[in-house]
Write an enzyme that holds these catalytic residues in place. Structure first.
Site, PDB file in Angstrom:
ATOM      1  N   GLY A 130      43.777  -7.251  50.867  1.00 34.69           N
ATOM      2  CA  GLY A 130      45.022  -6.821  51.689  1.00 34.69           C
ATOM      3  C   GLY A 130      44.999  -5.371  51.858  1.00 34.69           C
ATOM      4  O   GLY A 130      45.924  -4.821  51.937  1.00 34.69           O
ATOM      5  N   GLY A 167      33.748   0.470  39.931  1.00 35.67           N
ATOM      6  CA  GLY A 167      32.987   0.050  40.994  1.00 35.67           C
ATOM      7  C   GLY A 167      31.612   0.702  40.971  1.00 35.67           C
ATOM      8  O   GLY A 167      30.648   0.349  40.531  1.00 35.67           O
ATOM      9  N   ARG A 168      31.412   1.987  41.635  1.00 36.45           N
ATOM     10  CA  ARG A 168      30.230   2.679  41.770  1.00 36.45           C
ATOM     11  C   ARG A 168      29.461   2.794  40.215  1.00 36.45           C
ATOM     12  O   ARG A 168      28.172   2.668  40.330  1.00 36.45           O
ATOM     13  CB  ARG A 168      30.293   4.056  42.307  1.00 36.45           C
ATOM     14  CG  ARG A 168      30.879   3.867  43.629  1.00 36.45           C
ATOM     15  CD  ARG A 168      31.467   5.176  44.332  1.00 36.45           C
ATOM     16  NE  ARG A 168      32.912   5.501  43.843  1.00 36.45           N
ATOM     17  CZ  ARG A 168      33.703   6.237  44.278  1.00 36.45           C
ATOM     18  NH1 ARG A 168      33.175   7.075  45.353  1.00 36.45           N
ATOM     19  NH2 ARG A 168      34.932   6.373  44.033  1.00 36.45           N
ATOM     20  N   PRO A 197      35.263  -5.282  43.654  1.00 37.58           N
ATOM     21  CA  PRO A 197      34.515  -5.690  44.725  1.00 37.58           C
ATOM     22  C   PRO A 197      33.516  -4.717  45.580  1.00 37.58           C
ATOM     23  O   PRO A 197      34.208  -3.491  45.803  1.00 37.58           O
ATOM     24  CB  PRO A 197      35.710  -6.128  45.784  1.00 37.58           C
ATOM     25  CG  PRO A 197      36.786  -5.628  45.404  1.00 37.58           C
ATOM     26  CD  PRO A 197      36.852  -5.110  43.877  1.00 37.58           C
ATOM     27  N   LEU A 198      32.332  -4.830  45.494  1.00 44.00           N
ATOM     28  CA  LEU A 198      31.668  -3.948  46.167  1.00 44.00           C
ATOM     29  C   LEU A 198      30.449  -4.639  47.295  1.00 44.00           C
ATOM     30  O   LEU A 198      29.802  -5.221  47.131  1.00 44.00           O
ATOM     31  CB  LEU A 198      30.574  -3.534  45.149  1.00 44.00           C
ATOM     32  CG  LEU A 198      31.550  -2.636  44.152  1.00 44.00           C
ATOM     33  CD1 LEU A 198      30.608  -2.574  42.774  1.00 44.00           C
ATOM     34  CD2 LEU A 198      31.799  -1.336  44.424  1.00 44.00           C
ATOM     35  N   THR A 199      30.868  -4.116  48.560  1.00 48.74           N
ATOM     36  CA  THR A 199      30.123  -4.705  49.863  1.00 48.74           C
ATOM     37  C   THR A 199      28.588  -4.177  49.648  1.00 48.74           C
ATOM     38  O   THR A 199      28.389  -2.984  49.466  1.00 48.74           O
ATOM     39  CB  THR A 199      30.754  -4.164  50.888  1.00 48.74           C
ATOM     40  OG1 THR A 199      31.777  -5.172  51.285  1.00 48.74           O
ATOM     41  CG2 THR A 199      29.907  -4.521  52.359  1.00 48.74           C
ATOM     42  N   TYR A 237      42.009  -3.098  56.388  1.00 48.12           N
ATOM     43  CA  TYR A 237      41.430  -4.117  57.057  1.00 48.12           C
ATOM     44  C   TYR A 237      42.753  -5.129  57.472  1.00 48.12           C
ATOM     45  O   TYR A 237      43.814  -4.667  57.543  1.00 48.12           O
ATOM     46  CB  TYR A 237      40.593  -5.117  56.080  1.00 48.12           C
ATOM     47  CG  TYR A 237      39.236  -3.959  55.991  1.00 48.12           C
ATOM     48  CD1 TYR A 237      38.457  -3.829  57.088  1.00 48.12           C
ATOM     49  CD2 TYR A 237      39.073  -3.680  54.708  1.00 48.12           C
ATOM     50  CE1 TYR A 237      37.403  -2.712  56.809  1.00 48.12           C
ATOM     51  CE2 TYR A 237      37.988  -2.936  54.398  1.00 48.12           C
ATOM     52  CZ  TYR A 237      37.014  -2.425  55.452  1.00 48.12           C
ATOM     53  OH  TYR A 237      36.066  -1.592  54.965  1.00 48.12           O
ATOM     54  N   GLY A 271      37.812   6.106  40.488  1.00 43.91           N
ATOM     55  CA  GLY A 271      37.153   7.271  39.807  1.00 43.91           C
ATOM     56  C   GLY A 271      37.428   7.243  38.389  1.00 43.91           C
ATOM     57  O   GLY A 271      37.424   8.185  37.673  1.00 43.91           O
TER      58      GLY A 271
HETATM   59  C1  LIG Z   1      29.377   0.591  48.237  1.00 43.44           C
HETATM   60  C2  LIG Z   1      30.856   0.223  48.086  1.00 43.44           C
HETATM   61  C3  LIG Z   1      31.299  -0.918  48.633  1.00 43.44           C
HETATM   62  C4  LIG Z   1      32.729  -1.152  48.556  1.00 43.44           C
HETATM   63  N1  LIG Z   1      33.117  -2.504  49.061  1.00 43.44           N
HETATM   64  C5  LIG Z   1      34.480  -2.937  48.972  1.00 43.44           C
HETATM   65  C6  LIG Z   1      34.683  -4.243  49.214  1.00 43.44           C
HETATM   66  O1  LIG Z   1      34.005  -5.128  49.625  1.00 43.44           O
HETATM   67  N2  LIG Z   1      36.104  -4.626  48.973  1.00 43.44           N
HETATM   68  C7  LIG Z   1      36.952  -3.913  48.432  1.00 43.44           C
HETATM   69  O2  LIG Z   1      38.096  -3.929  48.285  1.00 43.44           O
HETATM   70  N3  LIG Z   1      36.638  -2.652  48.034  1.00 43.44           N
HETATM   71  C8  LIG Z   1      35.146  -1.934  48.177  1.00 43.44           C
HETATM   72  N4  LIG Z   1      35.025  -0.969  47.874  1.00 43.44           N
HETATM   73  C9  LIG Z   1      36.025  -0.036  47.117  1.00 43.44           C
HETATM   74  C10 LIG Z   1      35.807  -0.386  45.520  1.00 43.44           C
HETATM   75  O3  LIG Z   1      36.153  -1.553  45.150  1.00 43.44           O
HETATM   76  C11 LIG Z   1      36.581   0.782  44.586  1.00 43.44           C
HETATM   77  O4  LIG Z   1      38.008   0.698  44.884  1.00 43.44           O
HETATM   78  C12 LIG Z   1      35.978   2.170  44.787  1.00 43.44           C
HETATM   79  O5  LIG Z   1      34.681   2.128  44.687  1.00 43.44           O
HETATM   80  C13 LIG Z   1      36.606   3.023  43.760  1.00 43.44           C
HETATM   81  O6  LIG Z   1      36.142   2.692  42.370  1.00 43.44           O
HETATM   82  P1  LIG Z   1      35.199   3.600  41.605  1.00 43.44           P
HETATM   83  O7  LIG Z   1      35.644   4.874  41.617  1.00 43.44           O
HETATM   84  O8  LIG Z   1      35.101   2.945  40.116  1.00 43.44           O
HETATM   85  O9  LIG Z   1      33.771   3.350  42.401  1.00 43.44           O
HETATM   86  C14 LIG Z   1      33.514  -0.348  47.778  1.00 43.44           C
HETATM   87  C15 LIG Z   1      33.076   0.816  47.391  1.00 43.44           C
HETATM   88  C16 LIG Z   1      31.916   1.314  47.403  1.00 43.44           C
HETATM   89  C17 LIG Z   1      31.489   2.440  46.963  1.00 43.44           C
END
Ligand SMILES: Cc1cc2nc3c(=O)[nH]c(=O)nc-3n(C[C@H](O)[C@H](O)[C@H](O)COP(=O)(O)O)c2cc1C
Length: 347
Positions: A175, A316-317, A25-27, A179, A295
């Site tokens: 959860g 994610g990223r 999930p990515l806001t 938040y 990561g």
């Molecule tokens: C820009 C951005 C927005 C994110 N938004 C959410 C979100 O809406 N809900 C959530 O549970 N985690 C959110 N995360 C966390 C990611 O889901 C994820 O746990 C985190 O990026 C680590 O994974 P990665 O190393 O593959 O990026 C967000 C992370 C980033 C970078």
């Protein structure tokens, strides 16, 4: 290199994932001013529909859950219609998508919904201000009354029904990451001494009520949960948190949820009160489908699945930077490096 990531995976009785890579999930703060998802968001998710499962950006269940600008909602008919654009686009490409349901609790801000206060377990303030809107300092939240907690549980249930009406394959309760639900589960933010605080059973009561309410409305196999046993974001850890999560996980193990998902940015982080990483702690205390994240590369994630640390890998990223992530991993093409500048546009 050959990866186990391209094996299909049965998520529940009806949903089979085409591979083990999950879009985290990515806001992105790209909903319109009524918090309605747009066509650009539908196109963005459709480009990533070849991941086994997409988890939507966090989506607020009601106005006072909002802590960031232009985050989508699931509480109006227009929002449900907007999400249909997204779910149809993903399904047309053969993908699956869950909605992440969100209330930010003490990280909300009255600026967004025109209220007088925000709700949280206790009147414990977060230091600092809203990201991207630094002039908005966080406020002292109001401790939710038992009546307000009951309403929150109902509103989570209604948002889950709205998600199904919008065509989602299921929902993930947010959860994690400091938040509202996570605020009940940690001593730093929960100082209550009623039935919702003071002991592991009490601190887990509201989160379990939300899980039960949503399961009753849409089915346990379409209900999932993200948790952060290791406090690391907008929250301080406390060694007593461990027994709260020991209890919470024992309860969750008895429910056949679609999956449990770790909320963490860097899964190499160790928490002394968990005796290691959040992922390894949850794996040792919960024996059903687990999504790991934080990561990972395809290579390190594949290794972790092989070592049985988790079952599915959330990315994610790298998926922000590479809409064609799956194709690149399959062909070995180099990935584009993520940078925060990429958050300004949806591609
Ligand atoms: C820009 C951005 C927005 C994110 N938004 C959410 C979100 O809406 N809900 C959530 O549970 N985690 C959110 N995360 C966390 C990611 O889901 C994820 O746990 C985190 O990026 C680590 O994974 P990665 O190393 O593959 O990026 C967000 C992370 C980033 C970078």
């Amino acid at each position: 290199m050959t990866y186990n990531l391209f094996d299909s995976f049965p998520l529940n009785k009806t949903v089979e994932l085409q591979n083990r890579i999950v879009m985290a999930p990515l806001t992105r703060c790209m909903a319109d001013d009524d918090l309605v998802p747009t066509q650009a968001m539908a196109d963005y998710y459709a480009r990533r529909a070849d991941t086994g499962l997409i988890i939507s950006e966090a989506t607020i269940i009601r106005p006072d859950g909002q802590g960031y600008p232009n985050t989508p909602g699931l509480f109006t008919a227009k929002q449900v219609e907007g999400w249909k654009l997204v779910t149809n686009a993903v399904h047309d490409k053969g993908g699956k998508i869950f909605a992440q349901l969100w209330h930010t609790g003490r990280v909300a801000h009255p600026h967004f919904f025109g209220g007088d206060y925000v709700l949280a377990p206790s009147a414990q303030k977060v230091e600092g201000s809203v990201p991207r809107m630094r002039e908005l300092e966080y406020t002292i939240p109001k401790a939710a009354t038992a009546e307000e907690i009951k309403q929150l549980v109902e509103d989570y249930g209604q948002a889950a029904e709205n998600a199904i009406a919008a065509g989602f394959d299921g929902i993930e309760i947010h959860g994690a990451n400091g938040y509202l639900i996570d605020q009940f589960l940690h001593h730093d933010s929960n100082k209550r001494n009623d039935e919702f605080g003071g002991s592991p059973e009490n601190m887990a009561r509201f989160p379990l009520q939300v899980v039960n309410e949503i399961s009753a409305r849409i089915g346990n196999d379409r209900t999932a949960l993200r948790i952060s046993p290791g406090a690391y974001f907008n929250m301080a850890g406390d060694k007593r948190d461990r027994e709260v999560f020991d209890y919470f996980l024992a309860q969750l193990t008895q429910k056949d949820l679609a999956y449990l998902h770790i909320g963490i940015f860097d899964d190499s982080l160790e928490f002394d009160y968990l005796d290691g990483t959040a992922t390894d702690y949850v794996r040792a205390n919960y024996n059903k489908t687990l999504i790991g994240v934080g990561g990972y590369t395809a290579q390190t994630g594949s290794k972790a699945i092989k070592a049985n640390r988790f079952d599915l890998l959330a990315i994610g990223r790298p998926l922000i930077a590479n809409p064609d992530y799956i194709e690149r991993i399959k062909t070995g093409e180099e990935l584009v490096q993520y940078s925060d500048d990429m958050l300004a546009t949806l591609v």
